[in-house]
Every structure is written in C-alpha cells, then in structure tokens.
Motif scaffolding. Structure first.
Motif, PDB file in Angstrom:
ATOM      1  N   GLY A  40      -9.524   1.667 -29.186  1.00 22.89           N
ATOM      2  CA  GLY A  40      -8.600   0.871 -28.180  1.00 22.89           C
ATOM      3  C   GLY A  40      -8.602   1.370 -26.972  1.00 22.89           C
ATOM      4  N   LYS A  41      -8.597   2.856 -26.804  1.00 25.53           N
ATOM      5  CA  LYS A  41      -8.642   3.262 -25.376  1.00 25.53           C
ATOM      6  C   LYS A  41     -10.077   3.047 -24.947  1.00 25.53           C
ATOM      7  CE  LYS A  41      -6.807   7.362 -24.984  1.00 25.53           C
ATOM      8  NZ  LYS A  41      -7.072   8.875 -25.315  1.00 25.53           N
ATOM      9  N   GLN A  42     -11.052   3.265 -25.732  1.00 20.56           N
ATOM     10  CA  GLN A  42     -12.528   2.789 -25.064  1.00 20.56           C
ATOM     11  C   GLN A  42     -12.539   1.389 -24.779  1.00 20.56           C
ATOM     12  OE1 GLN A  42     -15.088   5.324 -24.981  1.00 20.56           O
ATOM     13  NE2 GLN A  42     -13.550   6.739 -25.207  1.00 20.56           N
ATOM     14  N   LEU A  43     -11.985   0.498 -25.489  1.00 22.02           N
ATOM     15  CA  LEU A  43     -12.029  -1.057 -24.985  1.00 22.02           C
ATOM     16  C   LEU A  43     -11.413  -1.120 -23.914  1.00 22.02           C
ATOM     17  CD1 LEU A  43     -11.485  -2.825 -28.551  1.00 22.02           C
ATOM     18  CD2 LEU A  43     -13.754  -2.245 -27.322  1.00 22.02           C
ATOM     19  N   LEU A  44     -10.107  -0.682 -23.718  1.00 22.23           N
ATOM     20  CA  LEU A  44      -9.592  -0.781 -22.201  1.00 22.23           C
ATOM     21  C   LEU A  44     -10.584   0.032 -21.176  1.00 22.23           C
ATOM     22  CD1 LEU A  44      -5.905   0.206 -23.293  1.00 22.23           C
ATOM     23  CD2 LEU A  44      -6.695  -1.892 -22.579  1.00 22.23           C
ATOM     24  N   ARG A  45     -11.011   0.894 -21.422  1.00 20.19           N
ATOM     25  CA  ARG A  45     -11.881   1.674 -20.437  1.00 20.19           C
ATOM     26  C   ARG A  45     -13.172   0.701 -20.208  1.00 20.19           C
ATOM     27  NH1 ARG A  45     -10.929   7.970 -21.766  1.00 20.19           N
ATOM     28  NH2 ARG A  45      -8.765   7.880 -21.249  1.00 20.19           N
ATOM     29  N   TYR A  46     -13.585   0.139 -21.270  1.00 21.67           N
ATOM     30  CA  TYR A  46     -14.685  -0.856 -20.886  1.00 21.67           C
ATOM     31  C   TYR A  46     -14.372  -1.969 -20.313  1.00 21.67           C
ATOM     32  CZ  TYR A  46     -18.653  -4.222 -22.025  1.00 21.67           C
ATOM     33  OH  TYR A  46     -19.550  -5.123 -21.918  1.00 21.67           O
ATOM     34  N   VAL A  47     -12.918  -2.387 -20.324  1.00 24.43           N
ATOM     35  CA  VAL A  47     -12.651  -3.524 -19.286  1.00 24.43           C
ATOM     36  C   VAL A  47     -12.392  -3.164 -18.066  1.00 24.43           C
ATOM     37  CG1 VAL A  47     -10.825  -5.037 -18.724  1.00 24.43           C
ATOM     38  CG2 VAL A  47     -11.290  -4.888 -21.414  1.00 24.43           C
ATOM     39  N   HIS A  48     -11.960  -2.040 -17.982  1.00 25.45           N
ATOM     40  CA  HIS A  48     -11.972  -1.324 -16.389  1.00 25.45           C
ATOM     41  C   HIS A  48     -13.399  -1.242 -16.077  1.00 25.45           C
ATOM     42  CE1 HIS A  48     -10.133   1.569 -13.314  1.00 25.45           C
ATOM     43  NE2 HIS A  48     -11.462   1.936 -13.289  1.00 25.45           N
ATOM     44  N   GLU A  49     -14.482  -1.086 -16.603  1.00 28.81           N
ATOM     45  CA  GLU A  49     -15.772  -0.889 -15.996  1.00 28.81           C
ATOM     46  C   GLU A  49     -16.299  -2.186 -15.678  1.00 28.81           C
ATOM     47  OE1 GLU A  49     -18.587   0.955 -18.879  1.00 28.81           O
ATOM     48  OE2 GLU A  49     -17.210   2.722 -18.964  1.00 28.81           O
ATOM     49  N   ILE A  50     -16.014  -3.241 -16.582  1.00 30.40           N
ATOM     50  CA  ILE A  50     -16.324  -4.831 -16.330  1.00 30.40           C
ATOM     51  C   ILE A  50     -15.707  -5.088 -14.768  1.00 30.40           C
ATOM     52  CG2 ILE A  50     -15.870  -7.061 -16.978  1.00 30.40           C
ATOM     53  CD1 ILE A  50     -16.122  -6.114 -19.856  1.00 30.40           C
ATOM     54  N   ALA A  51     -14.230  -5.003 -14.766  1.00 31.56           N
ATOM     55  CA  ALA A  51     -13.620  -5.060 -13.557  1.00 31.56           C
ATOM     56  C   ALA A  51     -14.107  -4.682 -12.369  1.00 31.56           C
ATOM     57  CB  ALA A  51     -12.196  -4.784 -13.696  1.00 31.56           C
ATOM     58  N   LEU A  52     -14.690  -3.347 -12.409  1.00 23.47           N
ATOM     59  CA  LEU A  52     -15.119  -2.524 -11.330  1.00 23.47           C
ATOM     60  C   LEU A  52     -16.475  -3.129 -10.836  1.00 23.47           C
ATOM     61  CD1 LEU A  52     -14.717   1.031 -11.910  1.00 23.47           C
ATOM     62  CD2 LEU A  52     -13.683  -0.075 -10.144  1.00 23.47           C
ATOM     63  N   ARG A  53     -17.277  -3.402 -12.255  1.00 22.32           N
ATOM     64  CA  ARG A  53     -18.666  -4.154 -11.688  1.00 22.32           C
ATOM     65  C   ARG A  53     -18.657  -5.360 -11.150  1.00 22.32           C
ATOM     66  NH1 ARG A  53     -20.347  -2.026 -16.846  1.00 22.32           N
ATOM     67  NH2 ARG A  53     -20.066  -4.291 -17.601  1.00 22.32           N
ATOM     68  N   SER A  54     -17.461  -6.172 -11.458  1.00 19.27           N
ATOM     69  CA  SER A  54     -17.034  -7.492 -11.026  1.00 19.27           C
ATOM     70  C   SER A  54     -16.493  -7.668  -9.855  1.00 19.27           C
ATOM     71  CB  SER A  54     -16.707  -8.627 -12.162  1.00 19.27           C
ATOM     72  OG  SER A  54     -17.330  -8.558 -13.259  1.00 19.27           O
ATOM     73  N   MET A  55     -16.115  -6.315  -9.145  1.00 18.77           N
ATOM     74  CA  MET A  55     -15.284  -6.500  -7.964  1.00 18.77           C
ATOM     75  C   MET A  55     -13.704  -7.079  -7.949  1.00 18.77           C
ATOM     76  SD  MET A  55     -17.542  -5.266  -6.362  1.00 18.77           S
ATOM     77  CE  MET A  55     -17.064  -5.215  -4.306  1.00 18.77           C
ATOM     78  N   TYR A  56     -13.218  -7.141  -9.292  1.00 15.46           N
ATOM     79  CA  TYR A  56     -11.757  -7.302  -9.380  1.00 15.46           C
ATOM     80  C   TYR A  56     -11.046  -6.132  -8.951  1.00 15.46           C
ATOM     81  CZ  TYR A  56     -13.109 -11.033 -12.284  1.00 15.46           C
ATOM     82  OH  TYR A  56     -13.565 -12.229 -12.950  1.00 15.46           O
TER      83      TYR A  56
END
Length: 162
Positions: A88-104
């Motif tokens: 679950g922690k890994q999935l949350l960190r993946y979302v963080h990576e997506i957000a960073l790459r997408s400029m959120y």
C-alpha cells in the motif's frame, strides 16, 4: 518499483495502466469501496492502474484529475492476502511519482471515519487531514457498512502538497 523483504529475494511490483486490453478489477476495487455503482461512476473519468507481483494481480489504484494542479486517489486497494507487507505504501509512492511527472501540486484522498489503518498510513506518507464530509457514506451508499466495529459514516479528506 522494487520491494525487498529481509531474507528473501527481491520482488518486483509492476504497475500498469489499464487499457482496452485489460478488464477493470472490480472485485478487487470493491475491497476498498463496497459500491459497484460508485466505482463505475469514477472509473468513467478516472485512470485505473493495476499492481502485479510475479504476474499476480495484488492491487489497484484509480486516479482522477480534479483540477490542472490536483489529482485525487479515488480508490487504492491491496488484496487482503498481501496487506501489511508495504505494498500500500508502494502504491501511494507510485501515485506521488505520477503526480510529480504530470506537474500536479497536490494529491487528495478520502477515506471513511472507520478506516483506522488507512488513516494512519496516509498520514505517515505525508497526507494531512483537511476536512470531513459529514454523512457522506450514509447519503451516497444504499446500505450501512462497518470497519473495525465502527459504522462508516463520514468521509475524511486528506491532502498532500507536492
């Protein structure tokens, strides 16, 4: 993303965006949200990702853009037999990576007042409680449901600035 357990070989958690060739994992998503109709609604405008470990489906995430600077986690789930192992922690960190790459600039997530473990995990990962939507689950779900012996009534909204 790699997850390494002490005394075991490295296990790779592979994350893929669901496309036309994959079926939405409704049974898995229903572990986190018991309403198929609610899931069907947010799937229409969201992006679904699946998490596989050694080719076995173990988790899923549904993300939805709220504004050009804010993304919401509509659903995040790990199969019960793989919970409490850091996925679950890994999935949350993946979302963080997506957000960073997408400029959120911000990630939003909501969970029930009865979701004690989830509330702890989200806060450990940098999310802050910002508001409560009183009676959300009473008003939007046909039947009451309980977690940890507590009726799920209110949606607790948390945000994480990036």
């Amino acid at each position: 993303m790699n997850v390494k357990k002490p005394g075991s070989e490295e296990k790779k958690l592979i994350l893929e965006q669901v496309d036309d060739n994959h079926k939405i994992p409704f049974e898995l998503l229903e572990l986190a949200d018991p309403s198929r109709s609610q899931i069907e609604e947010y799937i229409k405008t969201g992006q679904c990702y699946i998490a596989k470990l050694n080719s076995k489906l173990i988790g899923s995430i549904v993300l939805k853009e709220l504004t050009p600077t804010t993304i919401e986690i509509k659903n995040i789930v790990v199969n019960e037999s793989f919970q409490n192992k850091g996925y679950g922690k890994q999935l949350l960190r993946y979302v963080h990576e997506i957000a960073l790459r997408s400029m959120y600039k911000k990630i939003v997530i909501g969970t029930g007042n009865s979701s004690i473990k989830q509330l702890a995990l989200y806060q450990k990962e940098g999310f802050e409680i910002c508001r409560i939507e009183k009676d959300f689950f009473i008003d939007n779900y046909n039947q009451p449901f309980f977690e940890n012996g507590i009726q799920c009534k209110h949606m607790i909204i948390l945000e994480k600035e990036i």
